[in-house]
Every structure is written in C-alpha cells, then in structure tokens.
Design a protein around this motif. Structure first.
Motif, mmCIF file in Angstrom:
data_model
loop_
_atom_site.group_PDB
_atom_site.id
_atom_site.type_symbol
_atom_site.label_atom_id
_atom_site.label_comp_id
_atom_site.label_asym_id
_atom_site.label_seq_id
_atom_site.Cartn_x
_atom_site.Cartn_y
_atom_site.Cartn_z
ATOM 1 N N PRO A 1 0.814 -1.234 0.000
ATOM 2 C CA PRO A 1 0.000 0.000 0.000
ATOM 3 C C PRO A 1 0.835 1.266 0.000
ATOM 4 N N ARG A 2 1.968 1.269 0.660
ATOM 5 C CA ARG A 2 2.805 2.472 0.654
ATOM 6 C C ARG A 2 3.415 2.718 -0.726
ATOM 7 N N VAL A 3 3.779 1.640 -1.426
ATOM 8 C CA VAL A 3 4.265 1.794 -2.794
ATOM 9 C C VAL A 3 3.158 2.341 -3.686
ATOM 10 N N HIS A 4 1.934 1.817 -3.528
ATOM 11 C CA HIS A 4 0.796 2.311 -4.329
ATOM 12 C C HIS A 4 0.512 3.775 -4.024
ATOM 13 N N MET A 5 0.568 4.167 -2.747
ATOM 14 C CA MET A 5 0.323 5.569 -2.402
ATOM 15 C C MET A 5 1.377 6.479 -3.018
ATOM 16 N N ALA A 6 2.652 6.052 -2.975
ATOM 17 C CA ALA A 6 3.721 6.882 -3.543
ATOM 18 C C ALA A 6 3.569 7.022 -5.048
ATOM 19 N N LEU A 7 3.211 5.923 -5.740
ATOM 20 C CA LEU A 7 3.028 6.002 -7.188
ATOM 21 C C LEU A 7 1.803 6.834 -7.546
ATOM 22 N N ALA A 8 0.728 6.727 -6.761
ATOM 23 C CA ALA A 8 -0.463 7.544 -7.023
ATOM 24 C C ALA A 8 -0.169 9.014 -6.787
ATOM 25 N N ALA A 9 0.572 9.334 -5.716
ATOM 26 C CA ALA A 9 0.892 10.731 -5.444
ATOM 27 C C ALA A 9 1.893 11.279 -6.458
ATOM 28 N N SER A 10 2.804 10.436 -6.930
ATOM 29 C CA SER A 10 3.803 10.889 -7.886
ATOM 30 C C SER A 10 3.172 11.355 -9.192
ATOM 31 N N GLY A 11 2.157 10.629 -9.685
ATOM 32 C CA GLY A 11 1.517 11.012 -10.940
ATOM 33 C C GLY A 11 0.132 11.582 -10.781
ATOM 34 N N ALA A 12 -0.297 11.898 -9.530
ATOM 35 C CA ALA A 12 -1.633 12.443 -9.268
ATOM 36 C C ALA A 12 -2.720 11.520 -9.800
ATOM 37 N N SER A 13 -2.588 10.231 -9.580
ATOM 38 C CA SER A 13 -3.592 9.257 -10.017
ATOM 39 C C SER A 13 -4.708 9.182 -8.986
ATOM 40 N N GLU A 14 -5.905 8.863 -9.470
ATOM 41 C CA GLU A 14 -7.057 8.691 -8.595
ATOM 42 C C GLU A 14 -7.371 7.204 -8.466
ATOM 43 N N LEU B 1 11.454 6.940 0.790
ATOM 44 C CA LEU B 1 10.449 7.336 -0.205
ATOM 45 C C LEU B 1 10.388 8.852 -0.343
ATOM 46 N N ILE B 2 10.323 9.558 0.786
ATOM 47 C CA ILE B 2 10.241 11.017 0.742
ATOM 48 C C ILE B 2 11.503 11.611 0.113
ATOM 49 N N LEU B 3 12.661 11.087 0.478
ATOM 50 C CA LEU B 3 13.912 11.627 -0.062
ATOM 51 C C LEU B 3 13.967 11.500 -1.577
ATOM 52 N N PHE B 4 13.677 10.312 -2.120
ATOM 53 C CA PHE B 4 13.825 10.107 -3.562
ATOM 54 C C PHE B 4 12.680 10.736 -4.351
ATOM 55 N N LEU B 5 11.518 10.917 -3.736
ATOM 56 C CA LEU B 5 10.464 11.664 -4.424
ATOM 57 C C LEU B 5 10.810 13.145 -4.516
ATOM 58 N N MET B 6 11.485 13.662 -3.496
ATOM 59 C CA MET B 6 11.788 15.087 -3.466
ATOM 60 C C MET B 6 12.987 15.469 -4.335
ATOM 61 N N VAL B 7 13.854 14.519 -4.686
ATOM 62 C CA VAL B 7 14.978 14.875 -5.554
ATOM 63 C C VAL B 7 14.522 15.107 -6.989
ATOM 64 N N THR B 8 13.263 14.808 -7.321
ATOM 65 C CA THR B 8 12.761 15.030 -8.677
ATOM 66 C C THR B 8 12.261 16.448 -8.883
ATOM 67 N N ARG B 9 12.325 17.302 -7.871
ATOM 68 C CA ARG B 9 11.838 18.682 -8.000
ATOM 69 C C ARG B 9 12.734 19.602 -7.181
ATOM 70 N N PRO B 10 12.782 20.895 -7.509
ATOM 71 C CA PRO B 10 13.552 21.815 -6.666
ATOM 72 C C PRO B 10 12.970 21.850 -5.262
ATOM 73 N N ALA B 11 13.779 21.593 -4.285
ATOM 74 C CA ALA B 11 13.265 21.468 -2.924
ATOM 75 C C ALA B 11 14.318 21.891 -1.929
ATOM 76 N N ARG B 12 13.832 22.413 -0.820
ATOM 77 C CA ARG B 12 14.651 22.697 0.359
ATOM 78 C C ARG B 12 13.751 22.492 1.573
ATOM 79 N N LEU B 13 13.975 21.412 2.254
ATOM 80 C CA LEU B 13 13.092 21.072 3.370
ATOM 81 C C LEU B 13 13.866 20.376 4.473
ATOM 82 N N LYS B 14 13.223 20.342 5.616
ATOM 83 C CA LYS B 14 13.790 19.686 6.792
ATOM 84 C C LYS B 14 12.983 18.425 7.076
#
Length: 648
Positions: free
Chosen positions: A194-207, A272-285
């Motif tokens: 389920p966490r993999v499915h959530m990450a893939l759905a959030a990555s491409g904005a799937s419903e 998951l959060i780290l590798f999803l965030m390297v795909t966009r300009p980001a600066r976060l804690k």
C-alpha cells in the motif's frame, strides 16, 4: 640534653652488662628434668588418659597407618588441609569492580537525564550545543573515534528515566501453548505494497481507492508525510485509502521550500520522501521518531550528489535525523547503485523513478539484494502500466524505467505480508499441527519471495502448499500424545536469504541444535549484525564457538528486538524455551497489531480479543445478591420494607 631517668622500682641500668641481673640465666640453675617430670606426675589422675581406655574408646581402623591417631573427635578431615584449596578464577576481582562501575554509570546516566528535564525550554538548542561541545572536548581525551563520541552523546540525550511513582513497564513474557496447532486465519495484510501504491499515485496524481489496507503506524506516517509534500490522500476507518489526484508530487517545476516533513519511525518512509523530493527543486527539513535518529545515512549522503541533491545533518556529526535536503531536480539518465545502500533505499529509488522527467537506467549489478528488490517492483510497474525493461547477465543487472502516470484498475488489495505469513506457517515445525491462511500470495507481486520461502521450508523438511485460495502447512499431524515430532533437516547456509526472512531461517535452522544441546552454526551473510545473532543465541541457551554451537546457561535478561522480523523469530524461539522475555513487543504491533492476540490464543487462535467469559450458571439459578444502598434519608422516613435488586 636530656637524660633518661629510670623508675625507682627498677634501679638497674639496661646498658650495664656487668650487672648480674642483666646476665642470662645459667642452664645449671634451671630445674632438672626430673623436677619437671615430678611436677607432671602431681597432676590429678582424672586428667591422665590411659592408653588402654583410649584404644577402647577409639580403636585404630584398618586403613589408618600404624602410629597415627584417629581423628574422629575433630570431625571429618578438611580435604583442603594440604594446601590444595582452589584459587579464585583469574580476573574475578576485576570483573566485580567492573560490574560495580557499570552500576554507578547507570545511576549517573539517570541523574543526568533528570537534570536535563530541569533546563528551561527556551534556548534548548543552545544548551544542547554547549553540552555537545563540552562532551566532545572531554571525550576526545579517552577516544580517538569522533563518530563514536558523537553517537554516545546522542544516546545520552535520548535517555528518559521514568518517575519513581510511575509503574515501570515490564517485559512481555513469551509462553505460547505447546500443543498441536489448528490455525485457520486470513493471511496478514502487507503494509509495504500500500505504501508503494500511495507513492506512485501521489507521484503522478492518479485517482484510486486502496482497499483492505492495515492502518498501522508505518502506513499512517507514510500517508501523512506524502500529504505534507503536496499529495491528496485520505483514509477511512474500514481500511480504505482514497487517492484524490490533484497536482503530481514529483516531476514538475514548482519548488517546495522551507517545509518540515515528519516521516515517523520507518526507514522506508524516509527513503520514499527523499527520492520523491529529488525530482523537484526542494529545500526542506526532515524529522522523525527516535528510531531514525540513529539510522546510518552516510551511504545516502554519498549517493544523493549523483542525483543533484545534498543531505546534511541538522546536528553536526550525527548520522541520522533531523536532516536537511536540498535538491536541484537535475537528474541523470544513468544511475549506478552502490553496494552500501540499504535494500529499502534501493526499493524506494525504483519507485521514485516512475516520476522522473526522462528515462533512466538503474544499474544494480553491485548490490547484493538487487534481484530481490527488482522481483518486488517490476510486477507492480507492469500491473500499473509503467514501462520497465530488465536486463540480466552473468554479472550484470539493470532496470530501464520510462516515467509515466500509474493507471489503477479497480481497487488494489494490499497483498500478503510475506514475513509475518512465513512466521505463522513455520509454527507447526515447533509443536506440530497445521496452519491455513486464506489469501492469494500472487497478489503481493513478489514471486521471488514466494519461491524463497518455499525453498527454505523444503530444505528443512516442511511442505508448503500454495493454492488460489491460500497457503497451508502441516507437520507432525496424527502423532500420539507424548510422541516427539520428527526432526528438522540441518540447514548450514543462509547467505542467500533476504534480510526480511533471515531471522526466520536462522531460528528454524538452530532447532536441532537447541534440542540436541549443540550443533552446527549456519553460515550467515556478511551484512548481519553479529552482536544481535550472539544475543539471540544466548536467549536459547547456545553460544557460538567457531562454526559450532555449544550449550550455555540461557540468558534471563529481557531481549530488545532490533526489528520486526527478529521479534517474530524470538516469538517462535519461545516454543523451544518458554518464558523468554521481549522488552519491546510494540515493534510487532506497529506492523501487525493482531499478532499477539493470535499468539496468546494458540492452538486455535483468534485475531480479536476474547470477550470476558460468562459465568456457567444462568442468572436465574444464582441466589440474589444484596446491594447496600447509601442514603441520606432520615431513619423515620425509611420504608418498612427494602427490596434489594439483583446485582449485575
């Protein structure tokens, strides 16, 4: 000058050798021997012991040498009389001093923890910085390992001492029923898929709607973390997770700046959060629970610059969280995964490649668990319409991923938790009986794990049956009461097992050694923690000496499991040695909340708590109980007759 005066009672000069009183007495002036003999003869007759009487009272035994007196009057002879008393073991005094020093250290650590709570909250970071600087200056005089010094300080800061008036938590006593099993349950649901499915759905904005998801700690923390970076996810109490589309979390140019993301206590959520965030300009804690404060992120720090990102620690010199991530979203087209990267991080990297802006080839040739990770992710990509091509060679392994939006058909199920299901299926190997789990293993999409579990059980002499309806395993059925179970086969090589199944394979492989009080030590992967393995063996009454296992006194100290699979393995070990104590049972409940209910209700378990047992006699047959009613009514106003209702 002072002169020494003599007492008037003694007028002799001790230095005057001419004084006759200072001369030694002449031997001739002493009494003769005959005089001493006469004095001895004057003793009372009662004190003289006749030899004949003595011989009659204590005759000389045959074994005694002639002329020796028997010593029955003084009791049994001391066997250490000749000076052969054993000496204490070498270093015993030093060990006693070390134990005393350890006790003093514990008291000082507890005192330090209590004093930390008295510091004001304002300026807490300044206080910690000052303490850390002072600690490093002092500790550097006794240790030249700066990494160890920083880790010790971080551990000291995490110590929490419970108040004296608070009830201290006790360890969880593992004492399962040692009877043949008759288990029929639904297979435990996976929280990884389920966490993999959530990450893939959030990555491409799937419903989509995910059904049957276990709403445990890792799943909920992953959902909240994805929402903090822009996802639109919602959960329902019945186990549904609604992915509501919105904007893609990865792969677009809108930067995400100055944001704090909480990832919980599971390393997979962090990766998951780290590798999803390297795909966009980001600066976060990124922050998390205490378990992620000590995770080794050094391999990630060395790997992320290859992806155009940088990870730095908020606390200087500390390996784990909290940490800051800075990303430029300038991604390469080829990535070589180093062998030091954790398997969870490699899996999260492959999931995140579905949201990149260009095709990418991930080279897994050098990673020891590359095949295991690909066997999990590749079926998921193919099911959701994400193109991925696998290239395998003799010493080569790579996966080429074409980014795309995941397409969900229907409502995906979570699949089976392979680690938990394998632990339940292995229970008959310890007490006999059968276990049947309903559910489709193929729904997990991990065919390699299925084959690994089947081959492990076959090597031990256990037969796992996999059908469309579920999984089943029977062992030792039909045995008479008191009859011993068949012995398991000896497994000597566990180097090919993945990390999630290694603890299960290890506890099954040492069953013959526990029952025989010694045996062969199976070969383990180089990456396994030797300290964890040795302490686990001590709980079973074994110790490693080279490639052999020898019996030792079992440890009575409660065991702290480092992970979910090791805690499951310890619960199985309690079938061999009951009353093993687990100090952190929550590590299992975090992933599988119903496991301890199943464990404590064997041999016919239930996944829910038992209701209080009803009394055997019906309420009508029980005598009525009187209930005393407290009242402030004056005695003059009390009724003549009081009816006492039955007490519930």
């Amino acid at each position: 000058m002072t002169t020494r005066s003599h007492s008037p009672r003694d007028s002799r000069n001790p230095r005057d050798f001419n004084d006759p009183r200072n001369k030694p007495q002449d031997r001739s002036e002493r009494p003769e021997r005959s005089e001493w003999a006469s004095r001895r003869s004057e003793r009372p007759e009662t004190t003289v012991r006749d030899r004949s009487e003595r011989s009659e009272r204590a005759p000389r035994p045959d074994w005694a040498p002639r002329g020796d007196r028997p010593r029955f009057e003084r009791g049994p002879r001391d066997r250490f009389e000749n000076g052969d008393r054993p000496r204490p073991p070498r270093g015993a005094g030093l060990l006693a001093e070390l134990r005393e020093l350890d006790r003093e250290l514990v008291k000082m650590i507890a005192r330090r923890s209590r004093m930390l709570t008295r510091l004001p909250n304002s300026g807490a970071s300044d206080h910690e910085r000052e303490l850390r600087t002072s600690w490093e200056e002092t500790a550097s005089a006794v240790s030249r390992d700066p990494k160890l010094i920083r880790q010790l300080f971080a551990l000291l800061q995490e110590v929490e001492v419970a108040p004296a008036d608070m009830e201290q938590p006790s360890a969880f006593n593992l004492a399962p029923a040692r009877k043949p099993l008759n288990v029929e349950l639904p297979a435990p649901a996976s929280d990884r898929l389920p966490r993999v499915h959530m990450a893939l759905a959030a990555s491409g904005a799937s419903e989509c709607t995910l059904r049957g998801v276990p709403l445990n700690g890792p799943v909920m923390e992953c959902l909240k973390g994805l929402n903090q970076v822009g996802a639109r996810l919602r959960w329902e109490e019945d186990g549904r997770i609604l992915c509501q589309g919105g904007e893609p979390v990865s792969g677009y140019n809108k930067p995400i700046l100055d944001r704090v993301v909480h990832v919980g206590d599971d390393p997979f959520n962090l990766y998951l959060i780290l590798f999803l965030m390297v795909t966009r300009p980001a600066r976060l804690k990124i922050i998390g629970e205490s378990g992620l404060k000590f995770v080794d992120l050094a391999p990630m720090r060395h790997f992320l610059p290859l992806l155009g990102a940088r990870l730095t620690s908020v606390v200087p010199g500390q390996e784990g969280l909290p940490a800051r991530l800075e990303s430029s979203a300038m991604l390469p087209s080829e990535v070589a995964v180093p062998a030091e990267l954790a398997s969870d991080a490699v899996e999260a990297l492959l999931v995140a490649t579905a949201g990149w802006e260009r095709e990418v080839t991930v080279d897994l040739s050098d990673h020891p668990e590359g095949h295991n990770v690909v066997s999990k992710i590749l079926p998921i990509f193919r099911e959701l319409g994400i193109k991925a091509e696998l290239s395998e060679g003799e010493d080569a392994l790579s996966l080429r991923v074409t980014p795309g939006k995941a397409t969900f058909t229907g409502s995906p199920l979570p699949g089976i938790n392979v680690t938990a299901a394998a632990a339940l299926l292995a229970m008959p190997a310890f007490v006999g009986g059968s276990v049947k789990l309903s559910g489709r293993w193929s729904a997990s999409g991990d065919s390699r794990a299925e084959n690994t579990v089947k081959s492990l059980f076959e090597s031990l002499g256990l037969r796992l049956v996999v059908t469309e309806e579920g999984l089943s395993l029977a062992f030792g059925e039909g045995l008479a009461e008191g009859e011993e179970l068949p012995s398991l086969n000896q497994v000597e090589d566990l180097t090919e097992l993945p990390s999630s199944l290694l603890p299960l394979g290890f506890v099954l492989s040492v069953v013959p050694a526990v029952r025989a009080k010694g045996g062969v030590m199976p070969r383990l992967p180089e990456s396994v923690d030797k300290v964890v393995v040795e302490s686990f063996l001590n709980q079973l009454g074994l110790s490693r000496e080279g490639d052999r296992l020898v019996p030792v006194a079992p440890s009575n100290t409660p065991w702290a499991s480092p992970s979910f699979p090791w805690a499951l393995a310890l619960s199985l070990a309690a079938f061999l040695r009951p009353n093993i104590k687990l100090s952190n049972p929550g590590v299992v409940m975090n992933h599988l909340p119903a496991y301890w209910n199943i464990y404590n209700t064997l041999p016919t378990p239930s996944m829910v708590r038992k209701a209080p047992e009803e009394e055997a006699a019906p309420a009508a047959s029980r005598p009525a109980r009187r209930r005393v009613l407290a009242s402030h009514t004056p005695e003059s106003e009390m009724p003549d007759e009081i009816v006492y209702p039955d007490e519930e």
